[in-house]
Motif scaffolding. Sequence first.
Motif, PDB file in Angstrom:
ATOM      1  N   ILE A 179       0.803  -1.210   0.000  1.00 38.65           N
ATOM      2  CA  ILE A 179       0.000   0.000   0.000  1.00 38.65           C
ATOM      3  C   ILE A 179       0.844   1.271   0.000  1.00 38.65           C
ATOM      4  O   ILE A 179       0.375   2.328  -0.385  1.00 38.65           O
ATOM      5  N   GLY A 180       2.116   1.212   0.403  1.00 37.00           N
ATOM      6  CA  GLY A 180       2.982   2.376   0.347  1.00 37.00           C
ATOM      7  C   GLY A 180       3.388   2.732  -1.066  1.00 37.00           C
ATOM      8  O   GLY A 180       3.830   3.852  -1.332  1.00 37.00           O
ATOM      9  N   ASP A 181       3.265   1.797  -1.992  1.00 36.95           N
ATOM     10  CA  ASP A 181       3.611   2.019  -3.389  1.00 36.95           C
ATOM     11  C   ASP A 181       2.346   2.103  -4.238  1.00 36.95           C
ATOM     12  O   ASP A 181       1.251   1.795  -3.775  1.00 36.95           O
ATOM     13  N   ALA A 182       2.523   2.479  -5.512  1.00 35.20           N
ATOM     14  CA  ALA A 182       1.399   2.477  -6.445  1.00 35.20           C
ATOM     15  C   ALA A 182       1.085   1.043  -6.836  1.00 35.20           C
ATOM     16  O   ALA A 182       1.984   0.255  -7.134  1.00 35.20           O
ATOM     17  N   VAL A 183      -0.201   0.702  -6.838  1.00 34.28           N
ATOM     18  CA  VAL A 183      -0.631  -0.660  -7.142  1.00 34.28           C
ATOM     19  C   VAL A 183      -1.770  -0.604  -8.154  1.00 34.28           C
ATOM     20  O   VAL A 183      -2.739   0.130  -7.960  1.00 34.28           O
ATOM     21  N   VAL A 184      -1.630  -1.385  -9.228  1.00 34.00           N
ATOM     22  CA  VAL A 184      -2.689  -1.495 -10.232  1.00 34.00           C
ATOM     23  C   VAL A 184      -2.900  -2.979 -10.505  1.00 34.00           C
ATOM     24  O   VAL A 184      -1.931  -3.713 -10.734  1.00 34.00           O
ATOM     25  N   SER A 185      -4.159  -3.428 -10.476  1.00 31.89           N
ATOM     26  CA  SER A 185      -4.452  -4.815 -10.827  1.00 31.89           C
ATOM     27  C   SER A 185      -5.405  -4.844 -12.013  1.00 31.89           C
ATOM     28  O   SER A 185      -6.199  -3.915 -12.216  1.00 31.89           O
ATOM     29  N   VAL A 186      -5.327  -5.926 -12.794  1.00 32.39           N
ATOM     30  CA  VAL A 186      -6.138  -6.061 -13.999  1.00 32.39           C
ATOM     31  C   VAL A 186      -6.798  -7.431 -14.020  1.00 32.39           C
ATOM     32  O   VAL A 186      -6.353  -8.368 -13.357  1.00 32.39           O
ATOM     33  N   ASP A 187      -7.876  -7.548 -14.828  1.00 30.20           N
ATOM     34  CA  ASP A 187      -8.534  -8.832 -15.005  1.00 30.20           C
ATOM     35  C   ASP A 187      -7.923  -9.570 -16.195  1.00 30.20           C
ATOM     36  O   ASP A 187      -6.929  -9.129 -16.794  1.00 30.20           O
ATOM     37  N   MET A 188      -8.503 -10.690 -16.566  1.00 28.53           N
ATOM     38  CA  MET A 188      -7.939 -11.506 -17.642  1.00 28.53           C
ATOM     39  C   MET A 188      -8.010 -10.818 -19.000  1.00 28.53           C
ATOM     40  O   MET A 188      -7.278 -11.173 -19.931  1.00 28.53           O
ATOM     41  N   ALA A 189      -8.868  -9.811 -19.141  1.00 29.27           N
ATOM     42  CA  ALA A 189      -8.947  -9.067 -20.396  1.00 29.27           C
ATOM     43  C   ALA A 189      -7.949  -7.922 -20.442  1.00 29.27           C
ATOM     44  O   ALA A 189      -7.901  -7.177 -21.423  1.00 29.27           O
ATOM     45  N   GLY A 190      -7.161  -7.789 -19.393  1.00 32.61           N
ATOM     46  CA  GLY A 190      -6.174  -6.713 -19.362  1.00 32.61           C
ATOM     47  C   GLY A 190      -6.779  -5.363 -19.047  1.00 32.61           C
ATOM     48  O   GLY A 190      -6.173  -4.326 -19.333  1.00 32.61           O
ATOM     49  N   ARG A 191      -7.950  -5.356 -18.424  1.00 28.31           N
ATOM     50  CA  ARG A 191      -8.606  -4.097 -18.083  1.00 28.31           C
ATOM     51  C   ARG A 191      -8.466  -3.833 -16.578  1.00 28.31           C
ATOM     52  O   ARG A 191      -8.571  -4.743 -15.769  1.00 28.31           O
ATOM     53  N   ILE A 239      11.159   6.546  -8.771  1.00 27.35           N
ATOM     54  CA  ILE A 239      12.521   6.372  -8.261  1.00 27.35           C
ATOM     55  C   ILE A 239      13.381   7.614  -8.471  1.00 27.35           C
ATOM     56  O   ILE A 239      14.613   7.531  -8.445  1.00 27.35           O
ATOM     57  N   SER A 240      12.729   8.750  -8.677  1.00 28.30           N
ATOM     58  CA  SER A 240      13.491  10.006  -8.673  1.00 28.30           C
ATOM     59  C   SER A 240      14.207  10.116  -7.334  1.00 28.30           C
ATOM     60  O   SER A 240      13.615   9.906  -6.279  1.00 28.30           O
ATOM     61  N   ASP A 241      15.504  10.421  -7.384  1.00 30.23           N
ATOM     62  CA  ASP A 241      16.371  10.288  -6.206  1.00 30.23           C
ATOM     63  C   ASP A 241      15.825  10.973  -4.957  1.00 30.23           C
ATOM     64  O   ASP A 241      15.675  10.346  -3.899  1.00 30.23           O
ATOM     65  N   ASN A 242      15.522  12.234  -5.070  1.00 35.93           N
ATOM     66  CA  ASN A 242      15.097  12.966  -3.872  1.00 35.93           C
ATOM     67  C   ASN A 242      13.758  12.469  -3.347  1.00 35.93           C
ATOM     68  O   ASN A 242      13.578  12.288  -2.139  1.00 35.93           O
ATOM     69  N   VAL A 243      12.819  12.221  -4.269  1.00 36.29           N
ATOM     70  CA  VAL A 243      11.494  11.758  -3.860  1.00 36.29           C
ATOM     71  C   VAL A 243      11.581  10.380  -3.218  1.00 36.29           C
ATOM     72  O   VAL A 243      10.955  10.111  -2.191  1.00 36.29           O
ATOM     73  N   ALA A 244      12.373   9.498  -3.863  1.00 30.68           N
ATOM     74  CA  ALA A 244      12.499   8.140  -3.330  1.00 30.68           C
ATOM     75  C   ALA A 244      13.114   8.147  -1.936  1.00 30.68           C
ATOM     76  O   ALA A 244      12.662   7.431  -1.036  1.00 30.68           O
ATOM     77  N   LEU A 245      14.159   8.971  -1.753  1.00 27.92           N
ATOM     78  CA  LEU A 245      14.815   9.008  -0.448  1.00 27.92           C
ATOM     79  C   LEU A 245      13.895   9.574   0.623  1.00 27.92           C
ATOM     80  O   LEU A 245      13.789   9.035   1.728  1.00 27.92           O
ATOM     81  N   THR A 246      13.182  10.656   0.293  1.00 30.58           N
ATOM     82  CA  THR A 246      12.266  11.267   1.249  1.00 30.58           C
ATOM     83  C   THR A 246      11.157  10.306   1.645  1.00 30.58           C
ATOM     84  O   THR A 246      10.807  10.168   2.822  1.00 30.58           O
ATOM     85  N   THR A 247      10.594   9.619   0.647  1.00 33.31           N
ATOM     86  CA  THR A 247       9.513   8.667   0.911  1.00 33.31           C
ATOM     87  C   THR A 247       9.983   7.536   1.807  1.00 33.31           C
ATOM     88  O   THR A 247       9.291   7.128   2.749  1.00 33.31           O
ATOM     89  N   LYS A 248      11.185   7.047   1.523  1.00 31.90           N
ATOM     90  CA  LYS A 248      11.701   5.927   2.309  1.00 31.90           C
ATOM     91  C   LYS A 248      11.945   6.329   3.759  1.00 31.90           C
ATOM     92  O   LYS A 248      11.581   5.600   4.694  1.00 31.90           O
ATOM     93  N   MET A 249      12.564   7.504   3.949  1.00 34.19           N
ATOM     94  CA  MET A 249      12.850   7.938   5.311  1.00 34.19           C
ATOM     95  C   MET A 249      11.561   8.185   6.100  1.00 34.19           C
ATOM     96  O   MET A 249      11.460   7.843   7.279  1.00 34.19           O
ATOM     97  N   ARG A 250      10.560   8.770   5.422  1.00 35.25           N
ATOM     98  CA  ARG A 250       9.291   9.017   6.095  1.00 35.25           C
ATOM     99  C   ARG A 250       8.622   7.695   6.479  1.00 35.25           C
ATOM    100  O   ARG A 250       8.064   7.568   7.573  1.00 35.25           O
ATOM    101  N   HIS A 251       8.709   6.755   5.567  1.00 37.53           N
ATOM    102  CA  HIS A 251       8.084   5.461   5.841  1.00 37.53           C
ATOM    103  C   HIS A 251       8.739   4.754   7.023  1.00 37.53           C
ATOM    104  O   HIS A 251       8.063   4.215   7.905  1.00 37.53           O
ATOM    105  N   LEU A 252      10.076   4.754   7.024  1.00 40.71           N
ATOM    106  CA  LEU A 252      10.790   4.093   8.114  1.00 40.71           C
ATOM    107  C   LEU A 252      10.493   4.742   9.458  1.00 40.71           C
ATOM    108  O   LEU A 252      10.456   4.069  10.489  1.00 40.71           O
ATOM    109  N   ALA A 253      10.290   6.042   9.440  1.00 44.57           N
ATOM    110  CA  ALA A 253      10.037   6.754  10.691  1.00 44.57           C
ATOM    111  C   ALA A 253       8.632   6.510  11.218  1.00 44.57           C
ATOM    112  O   ALA A 253       8.373   6.695  12.413  1.00 44.57           O
ATOM    113  N   GLN A 254       7.722   6.099  10.346  1.00 45.66           N
ATOM    114  CA  GLN A 254       6.323   6.019  10.745  1.00 45.66           C
ATOM    115  C   GLN A 254       5.746   4.611  10.711  1.00 45.66           C
ATOM    116  O   GLN A 254       4.558   4.441  10.989  1.00 45.66           O
TER     117      GLN A 254
END
Length: 697
Positions: free
Chosen positions: A145-157, A252-267
């Motif tokens: 849930i901390g990352d973007a998640v997309v699921s599809v059915d057998m028709a690829g929708r 995975i933009s460097d600054n965004v990825a690092l900020t997100t990771k540190m915030r996640h670890l702290a919380q």
Amino acid sequence: MPYRVLILSPDAHDVASLRQALGNARDGPFVLEHAATLSDGLRRIQDGQIDVILVDLLLPDSQGLACFDRLHAAARHTPILILCAPDDEADAVETVQRGAQGWLSKGFFDNYLVPQSLRNIIERMKVERGLYVAQARAEITLNSIGDAVVSVDMAGRVDYLNIAAELVCGWSREEARGRAVAEVIDLVDADSGRTITSPVDVILHTDQPASLSGNAILVSRQGRRIPIEDSAAPIHDWDRQLVGAVMVFRDISDNVALTTKMRHLAQHDFLTNLPNRALLSDRITQAIAMSRRNDTAPVLLFLDLDKFKHINDSLGHAMGDRLLQAVSQRLVACVRTSDTVSRHGGDEFVILLANERRARDAALAADKILLALSAPFVIDTHELHTSTSIGISTFPPDGTDAATLIKNADTAMYHAKDLGRNNYQFFRQDMNTRAVERQLVETNLRRALGRAEFRLHYQPKVDLQTGCITGVEALLRWEHPEWGLVMPERFITIAEECGLIVPIGRWVLGEACAQLVRWRGIGIPNVSVAVNISAVEFRHRDFFTHALEIFDATGVDQTRIQLELTESVLMHDVAASAVLLAKFKAMGVQIAVDDFGTGYSSLSYLNEFPIDVLKIDQSFVRAIESGTGAGCNGAIVIAVIDMGKNLHQRVIAEGVEDEAQLAFLKNHNCNEGQGFLFSHPVNAAQMQAMLGNGWPC
């Protein structure tokens, strides 16, 4: 709708016994079909609509484990139970490891537990079948849930986006649902700018995990170009058929990825990836602020796992950690995305239901959680069982800030534990008084051993035919200098929870043995003493060693010692229990099953334990004359007496209080009785006088 049972057995007597046992069972109705050979059974199975299979592994055309393997391959999702003789269960035990649900011992088919067990097994399989697809999707998506998640059915929708995916792709869940995945997730190569095939499309054709190359760019609906990394996996249904795919990706933009990771670890908690105390407190504060605008009433559920310490101690912390992770997944699946499941520490969890409007909605959520955690957890080769005790506090009556709401929910949780565990309780103001009382008892309990405040009282057990005392049961009492005589109901549970039950239990066994030796020294040689052993004591790694030290130190005649354990204690780990009981039995120690009939056990397992005595629980004895309730007017008492005779075990009726009960027990040849009709528990001196006078013989 009736349950359809297929019996595979060449033994006409066994088939007839099962037909009689299941024909009019209250847990039915059952429709029975019969086949005498494996080949006939396999043909019937192909036609479907069989709810459970009962098979004798000695069929004319197939025997033993090979017979089971062929049957299991043809009916993988149908519960299978083995029919076997009580002394020939080796293959049956092995089939359980291979997928069988258990076995039924021949000669015990008429037991009321047989139809009840079949119904429970069938209904459990139905529930598991219905939940499988939903759980598979929840485990993959909600854990990410901390990352973007997309699921599809057998028709690829597209059929699901989480909040992070909506932000990255620029599509809301409603707008994206039903659209082709390539429209929602527009992927291009960073170097060439050419379109990249979505990994979920690859999965739908290969049924194999896939991922993007390291230079993939996602072009959002608004035209933003975002470098991403991903993982994608297939989703399977109950029959392992492909039903869709899920893609998990992050910026995975460097600054965004690092900020997100540190915030996640702290919380978030490092083990379960759930929000930690800090994030929970912040979300509670936000929910309280929003409640005034949205007319909602935030609710907190404080959970503590039952029996977790025993699992940790017996299987190790690594297995305990994996159980906590599995519990976390189930808890997340039980609540809405707007709610928060937090690990509070150890085996404690706190759930914030942010948008509740009625208290009874919190009760529904608690019921859902109790049901979810009641199902076993299968981790490697271990099937682990736990439950939870839940305390509930609501805003604003139970607190107007995060700290107070958490404290009061915690208090209510301890009240749930006091009421037997595996339940929930709403906070009440009088619980604070109870919490203070509990702390006071624990504090005084820690001093009691050192101050020699414990005493043993004794209650006689009487031969119902001769009227003679056959032995006594040692009962613990606490003689507090200010409170007076304290009964076990007030302190035993607290002693178990704070770890004092082991040294207290060691004192009880030692004092009982010493008293037995003192009585022998004054010419009372033939009395035996029964000592109750708690679950925590019995599972302690040094229990046998400490008992042996006590026997040696006191010089007690070990054949005059009787250890009383409940069914649930024995069944917690059947193999370990059998080994330990065998060691005691080899020394001459007697084994008694206390409160028989109130626990959860397999009769075939009980037959494997070296049991000398069955003690009928007093609730069944009280029901002898009532004609209602658990005793069924004495039917269970009669059943236990007959079982004891067949298994060559003595039967003792507990809680005998009037002459009508005594007459009933005598009439049905119960061996012994114990209760207020004969004597209340008395101190050692009074018991000695009774024994010395030969009462009443």
